[in-house]
Design a protein around this motif. Sequence first.
Motif, PDB file in Angstrom:
ATOM      1  N   GLU A 177      47.574  46.114  41.143  1.00  0.00           N
ATOM      2  CA  GLU A 177      48.058  44.730  41.109  1.00  0.00           C
ATOM      3  C   GLU A 177      48.018  44.085  39.727  1.00  0.00           C
ATOM      4  OE1 GLU A 177      43.787  44.875  42.421  1.00  0.00           O
ATOM      5  OE2 GLU A 177      45.595  45.668  43.330  1.00  0.00           O
ATOM      6  N   VAL A 178      47.266  44.625  38.799  1.00  0.00           N
ATOM      7  CA  VAL A 178      47.190  44.023  37.466  1.00  0.00           C
ATOM      8  C   VAL A 178      48.505  44.223  36.695  1.00  0.00           C
ATOM      9  CG1 VAL A 178      46.208  45.988  36.200  1.00  0.00           C
ATOM     10  CG2 VAL A 178      45.654  43.672  35.500  1.00  0.00           C
ATOM     11  N   ILE A 179      49.204  45.310  36.934  1.00  0.00           N
ATOM     12  CA  ILE A 179      50.444  45.586  36.195  1.00  0.00           C
ATOM     13  C   ILE A 179      51.519  44.549  36.504  1.00  0.00           C
ATOM     14  CG2 ILE A 179      52.304  47.266  35.838  1.00  0.00           C
ATOM     15  CD1 ILE A 179      50.108  49.446  36.337  1.00  0.00           C
ATOM     16  N   PRO A 180      51.880  44.322  37.767  1.00  0.00           N
ATOM     17  CA  PRO A 180      52.872  43.274  38.030  1.00  0.00           C
ATOM     18  C   PRO A 180      52.349  41.877  37.716  1.00  0.00           C
ATOM     19  CG  PRO A 180      52.099  44.216  40.086  1.00  0.00           C
ATOM     20  CD  PRO A 180      51.527  45.041  38.984  1.00  0.00           C
ATOM     21  N   GLY A 181      51.048  41.663  37.854  1.00  0.00           N
ATOM     22  CA  GLY A 181      50.472  40.355  37.549  1.00  0.00           C
ATOM     23  C   GLY A 181      50.640  39.982  36.086  1.00  0.00           C
ATOM     24  N   VAL A 182      50.312  40.909  35.195  1.00  0.00           N
ATOM     25  CA  VAL A 182      50.455  40.665  33.760  1.00  0.00           C
ATOM     26  C   VAL A 182      51.934  40.578  33.386  1.00  0.00           C
ATOM     27  CG1 VAL A 182      50.084  41.683  31.472  1.00  0.00           C
ATOM     28  CG2 VAL A 182      48.219  41.643  33.128  1.00  0.00           C
ATOM     29  N   GLY A 198      50.761  34.623  37.459  1.00  0.00           N
ATOM     30  CA  GLY A 198      50.016  35.877  37.388  1.00  0.00           C
ATOM     31  C   GLY A 198      49.049  36.041  38.541  1.00  0.00           C
ATOM     32  N   VAL A 199      48.297  34.999  38.843  1.00  0.00           N
ATOM     33  CA  VAL A 199      47.321  35.074  39.934  1.00  0.00           C
ATOM     34  C   VAL A 199      48.025  35.213  41.287  1.00  0.00           C
ATOM     35  CG1 VAL A 199      45.564  33.768  41.186  1.00  0.00           C
ATOM     36  CG2 VAL A 199      45.472  33.906  38.713  1.00  0.00           C
TER      37      VAL A 199
END
Length: 139
Positions: free
Chosen positions: A104-109, A86-87
């Motif tokens: 960036e939070v959407i693909p990360g999660v 995720g990071v």
Amino acid sequence: MCPYIYTSSTINRQATDKQKMFIHKIAIVVLSLIPLGFALKPFDMVQFIVLVQASMVASFFFATVVIGLNWKRATGTAALWSMAGGVITVVMWFILDKPFGLNEVIPGVLVSTILMIVISFFTKPVPEDSLRPFFDDIK
């Protein structure tokens, strides 16, 4: 956390306390260099730092907490890979300048969740004795 990764993986399962302490000290030095880098080359916008940090925290913890606390099949190894994936996804998405216009939070999660589920199926399940205090339906 670094001594846990060092001893739980195939790196060194029989690490002594002295070796674990050495790894812990190295991790502290490495992690202390990150804020030093920000101090030497400060960003103009505090909001930028807060938004990227929030994206990293969400991608780091979401799958681990939500899936890990509610799914009996989730494993520790899957949690570690999920957090790292995720990071790394958040950092790469930011470096690539937000492809497709997605934050960036959407693909990360998404990557974190997929890694948590897939790796849990390929690793040894958590023993039922360890799960019993957390799930009422295990006898």
